[in-house]
Design an enzyme around this catalytic site. Structure first.
Site, PDB file in Angstrom:
ATOM      1  N   PRO A  10      -2.308  21.295   6.671  1.00 32.45           N
ATOM      2  CA  PRO A  10      -3.366  20.593   7.395  1.00 32.45           C
ATOM      3  C   PRO A  10      -3.836  19.292   6.745  1.00 32.45           C
ATOM      4  O   PRO A  10      -3.927  19.191   5.535  1.00 32.45           O
ATOM      5  CB  PRO A  10      -4.517  21.615   7.435  1.00 32.45           C
ATOM      6  CG  PRO A  10      -4.203  22.615   6.392  1.00 32.45           C
ATOM      7  CD  PRO A  10      -2.710  22.642   6.277  1.00 32.45           C
ATOM      8  N   ASN A  11      -4.104  18.348   7.621  1.00 28.17           N
ATOM      9  CA  ASN A  11      -4.678  17.031   7.290  1.00 28.17           C
ATOM     10  C   ASN A  11      -3.671  16.050   6.688  1.00 28.17           C
ATOM     11  O   ASN A  11      -4.019  14.882   6.488  1.00 28.17           O
ATOM     12  CB  ASN A  11      -5.899  17.170   6.352  1.00 28.17           C
ATOM     13  CG  ASN A  11      -7.018  17.946   7.013  1.00 28.17           C
ATOM     14  OD1 ASN A  11      -7.498  17.543   8.066  1.00 28.17           O
ATOM     15  ND2 ASN A  11      -7.426  19.068   6.434  1.00 28.17           N
ATOM     16  N   ARG A  18      -7.026   9.158   5.556  1.00 27.18           N
ATOM     17  CA  ARG A  18      -7.810  10.182   4.872  1.00 27.18           C
ATOM     18  C   ARG A  18      -8.040   9.801   3.399  1.00 27.18           C
ATOM     19  O   ARG A  18      -7.070   9.667   2.643  1.00 27.18           O
ATOM     20  CB  ARG A  18      -6.996  11.468   4.939  1.00 27.18           C
ATOM     21  CG  ARG A  18      -7.474  12.585   4.090  1.00 27.18           C
ATOM     22  CD  ARG A  18      -6.410  13.669   3.959  1.00 27.18           C
ATOM     23  NE  ARG A  18      -7.000  14.847   3.384  1.00 27.18           N
ATOM     24  CZ  ARG A  18      -6.316  15.865   2.904  1.00 27.18           C
ATOM     25  NH1 ARG A  18      -5.003  15.864   2.977  1.00 27.18           N
ATOM     26  NH2 ARG A  18      -6.934  16.904   2.384  1.00 27.18           N
ATOM     27  N   TYR A  23      -5.715   9.841  -1.814  1.00 28.10           N
ATOM     28  CA  TYR A  23      -4.344  10.104  -1.358  1.00 28.10           C
ATOM     29  C   TYR A  23      -3.511   8.840  -1.154  1.00 28.10           C
ATOM     30  O   TYR A  23      -2.323   8.947  -0.844  1.00 28.10           O
ATOM     31  CB  TYR A  23      -4.385  10.920  -0.060  1.00 28.10           C
ATOM     32  CG  TYR A  23      -4.951  12.312  -0.270  1.00 28.10           C
ATOM     33  CD1 TYR A  23      -4.213  13.272  -0.948  1.00 28.10           C
ATOM     34  CD2 TYR A  23      -6.225  12.655   0.177  1.00 28.10           C
ATOM     35  CE1 TYR A  23      -4.726  14.539  -1.178  1.00 28.10           C
ATOM     36  CE2 TYR A  23      -6.746  13.918  -0.034  1.00 28.10           C
ATOM     37  CZ  TYR A  23      -5.995  14.857  -0.711  1.00 28.10           C
ATOM     38  OH  TYR A  23      -6.505  16.115  -0.938  1.00 28.10           O
ATOM     39  N   ASN A  74       4.210  21.501   0.978  1.00 28.59           N
ATOM     40  CA  ASN A  74       2.863  21.085   0.583  1.00 28.59           C
ATOM     41  C   ASN A  74       1.898  21.830   1.499  1.00 28.59           C
ATOM     42  O   ASN A  74       1.668  21.421   2.645  1.00 28.59           O
ATOM     43  CB  ASN A  74       2.655  19.581   0.719  1.00 28.59           C
ATOM     44  CG  ASN A  74       1.285  19.162   0.176  1.00 28.59           C
ATOM     45  OD1 ASN A  74       0.401  20.011   0.008  1.00 28.59           O
ATOM     46  ND2 ASN A  74       1.098  17.885  -0.092  1.00 28.59           N
ATOM     47  N   ALA A  77      -4.668  22.451   2.095  1.00 26.68           N
ATOM     48  CA  ALA A  77      -5.781  23.370   1.793  1.00 26.68           C
ATOM     49  C   ALA A  77      -5.375  24.844   1.885  1.00 26.68           C
ATOM     50  O   ALA A  77      -5.993  25.694   1.229  1.00 26.68           O
ATOM     51  CB  ALA A  77      -6.955  23.088   2.727  1.00 26.68           C
ATOM     52  N   HIS A  80      -4.988  27.217  -1.227  1.00 30.65           N
ATOM     53  CA  HIS A  80      -6.054  27.821  -2.002  1.00 30.65           C
ATOM     54  C   HIS A  80      -6.550  29.156  -1.442  1.00 30.65           C
ATOM     55  O   HIS A  80      -7.280  29.858  -2.132  1.00 30.65           O
ATOM     56  CB  HIS A  80      -7.219  26.825  -2.124  1.00 30.65           C
ATOM     57  CG  HIS A  80      -6.746  25.454  -2.528  1.00 30.65           C
ATOM     58  ND1 HIS A  80      -6.055  25.234  -3.706  1.00 30.65           N
ATOM     59  CD2 HIS A  80      -6.801  24.243  -1.894  1.00 30.65           C
ATOM     60  CE1 HIS A  80      -5.733  23.938  -3.781  1.00 30.65           C
ATOM     61  NE2 HIS A  80      -6.174  23.322  -2.692  1.00 30.65           N
ATOM     62  N   ASP A  87       2.414  35.262   1.808  1.00 29.95           N
ATOM     63  CA  ASP A  87       3.346  36.355   2.082  1.00 29.95           C
ATOM     64  C   ASP A  87       4.611  35.854   2.772  1.00 29.95           C
ATOM     65  O   ASP A  87       5.704  36.387   2.540  1.00 29.95           O
ATOM     66  CB  ASP A  87       2.670  37.435   2.939  1.00 29.95           C
ATOM     67  CG  ASP A  87       1.687  38.281   2.138  1.00 29.95           C
ATOM     68  OD1 ASP A  87       1.630  38.123   0.895  1.00 29.95           O
ATOM     69  OD2 ASP A  87       0.969  39.098   2.757  1.00 29.95           O
ATOM     70  N   GLU A 101       6.730  24.250  -4.327  1.00 30.62           N
ATOM     71  CA  GLU A 101       5.373  23.857  -3.928  1.00 30.62           C
ATOM     72  C   GLU A 101       5.125  22.442  -4.434  1.00 30.62           C
ATOM     73  O   GLU A 101       5.402  22.148  -5.604  1.00 30.62           O
ATOM     74  CB  GLU A 101       4.360  24.827  -4.566  1.00 30.62           C
ATOM     75  CG  GLU A 101       2.905  24.480  -4.310  1.00 30.62           C
ATOM     76  CD  GLU A 101       1.941  25.335  -5.141  1.00 30.62           C
ATOM     77  OE1 GLU A 101       2.386  26.143  -5.987  1.00 30.62           O
ATOM     78  OE2 GLU A 101       0.725  25.159  -4.941  1.00 30.62           O
ATOM     79  N   HIS A 103       2.356  18.950  -4.425  1.00 30.10           N
ATOM     80  CA  HIS A 103       1.060  18.323  -4.129  1.00 30.10           C
ATOM     81  C   HIS A 103       1.123  16.859  -4.520  1.00 30.10           C
ATOM     82  O   HIS A 103       1.698  16.514  -5.562  1.00 30.10           O
ATOM     83  CB  HIS A 103      -0.073  19.011  -4.903  1.00 30.10           C
ATOM     84  CG  HIS A 103      -0.201  20.459  -4.556  1.00 30.10           C
ATOM     85  ND1 HIS A 103      -0.787  20.890  -3.380  1.00 30.10           N
ATOM     86  CD2 HIS A 103       0.226  21.565  -5.195  1.00 30.10           C
ATOM     87  CE1 HIS A 103      -0.723  22.202  -3.328  1.00 30.10           C
ATOM     88  NE2 HIS A 103      -0.113  22.644  -4.413  1.00 30.10           N
ATOM     89  N   ARG A 110      -8.987  18.339 -10.192  1.00 32.69           N
ATOM     90  CA  ARG A 110      -9.947  18.121  -9.112  1.00 32.69           C
ATOM     91  C   ARG A 110     -10.964  19.277  -9.061  1.00 32.69           C
ATOM     92  O   ARG A 110     -11.194  19.939 -10.059  1.00 32.69           O
ATOM     93  CB  ARG A 110      -9.186  17.929  -7.793  1.00 32.69           C
ATOM     94  CG  ARG A 110      -8.216  16.723  -7.856  1.00 32.69           C
ATOM     95  CD  ARG A 110      -7.495  16.505  -6.555  1.00 32.69           C
ATOM     96  NE  ARG A 110      -8.424  16.206  -5.467  1.00 32.69           N
ATOM     97  CZ  ARG A 110      -8.090  16.256  -4.167  1.00 32.69           C
ATOM     98  NH1 ARG A 110      -6.847  16.586  -3.819  1.00 32.69           N
ATOM     99  NH2 ARG A 110      -8.984  15.985  -3.237  1.00 32.69           N
ATOM    100  N   ARG A 114      -9.782  24.037  -6.017  1.00 33.47           N
ATOM    101  CA  ARG A 114      -8.367  23.648  -5.920  1.00 33.47           C
ATOM    102  C   ARG A 114      -7.543  24.178  -7.091  1.00 33.47           C
ATOM    103  O   ARG A 114      -6.331  23.998  -7.139  1.00 33.47           O
ATOM    104  CB  ARG A 114      -8.234  22.125  -5.864  1.00 33.47           C
ATOM    105  CG  ARG A 114      -8.891  21.502  -4.653  1.00 33.47           C
ATOM    106  CD  ARG A 114      -8.632  20.009  -4.589  1.00 33.47           C
ATOM    107  NE  ARG A 114      -9.624  19.338  -3.778  1.00 33.47           N
ATOM    108  CZ  ARG A 114      -9.592  19.243  -2.440  1.00 33.47           C
ATOM    109  NH1 ARG A 114      -8.598  19.772  -1.763  1.00 33.47           N
ATOM    110  NH2 ARG A 114     -10.558  18.623  -1.784  1.00 33.47           N
TER     111      ARG A 114
HETATM  112  C1  DQA Z   1      -3.012  18.574  -1.585  1.00 38.72           C
HETATM  113  C2  DQA Z   1      -4.116  19.131  -2.505  1.00 38.72           C
HETATM  114  C3  DQA Z   1      -4.979  20.125  -1.755  1.00 38.72           C
HETATM  115  O1  DQA Z   1      -6.006  20.617  -2.599  1.00 38.72           O
HETATM  116  C4  DQA Z   1      -5.612  19.474  -0.553  1.00 38.72           C
HETATM  117  O2  DQA Z   1      -6.348  20.438   0.204  1.00 38.72           O
HETATM  118  C5  DQA Z   1      -4.659  18.740   0.309  1.00 38.72           C
HETATM  119  C6  DQA Z   1      -3.593  17.975  -0.315  1.00 38.72           C
HETATM  120  C7  DQA Z   1      -2.200  17.463  -2.277  1.00 38.72           C
HETATM  121  O3  DQA Z   1      -1.114  17.170  -1.781  1.00 38.72           O
HETATM  122  O4  DQA Z   1      -2.646  16.890  -3.275  1.00 38.72           O
HETATM  123  O5  DQA Z   1      -4.821  18.669   1.524  1.00 38.72           O
HETATM  124  O6  DQA Z   1      -2.131  19.637  -1.269  1.00 38.72           O
END
Ligand code: DQA
Length: 146
Positions: A10-11, A18, A23, A74, A77, A80, A87, A101, A103, A110, A114
């Site tokens: 998400p996002n 954003r 970012y 990635n 959110a 977390h 799963d 994984e 980020h 942060r 997180r």
């Molecule tokens: C993120 C880090 C996460 O804590 C955050 O919620 C994101 C982006 C990152 O790529 O740094 O949406 O996954």
């Protein structure tokens, strides 16, 4: 040819708009272009996706298992708190596939919420804190191990 799904939670479609101080100014489309270019060089057939929907992301992880496709994830959110996604991610690695994984930022530098990743323990490995290069490093690891 090695195949990889690059899945984004998400996002992340809002990159560039954003919190650019956190970012950066580059957009999600810029990320997709970079990933596609790196994958040409690495010899990886890639499909880059983004969703704000937990169930869609879970479905894509099931698809990775069923199609024997490695994953760069990635979870944003969902990292977390999403045990459903955790799963589903566990099924990828227990099927003998790679799940890296990633980020953009370093979550450990942060806010405290997180600092927990529910997916980290079932991932092959984690790359965090290098902006778009986190994806490049993750894809390089996939190329090196396949
Ligand atoms: C993120 C880090 C996460 O804590 C955050 O919620 C994101 C982006 C990152 O790529 O740094 O949406 O996954």
């Amino acid at each position: 040819m090695t195949r990889a799904l690059v899945l984004n939670g998400p996002n992340l479609s809002r990159l560039g708009v954003r919190e650019p101080d956190v970012y950066g100014a580059a957009s999600f489309d810029d990320l997709v272009s970079s990933v596609e270019k790196w994958c040409v060089d690495l010899g990886i057939e890639v499909d880059v996706r983004q969703t704000d929907d937990e169930s869609e992301l879970v479905g894509w992880l099931h698809e990775a298992v069923d199609t024997r496709t490695h994953v760069v994830l990635n979870p944003a959110a969902f990292t977390h708190y999403s045990y459903a996604m955790r799963d589903a991610a566990a099924q990828v690695t227990s099927a003998g596939l790679l799940l890296v994984e990633v980020h953009l930022t370093n979550p450990y530098a942060r806010e405290a919420f997180r600092h927990t990743s529910v997916v980290g323990a079932v991932a092959t490995g984690t790359v965090a804190g290098f902006g778009f290069d986190s994806y490049r490093l993750a894809l390089t690891a996939v190329a090196l191990r396949t």
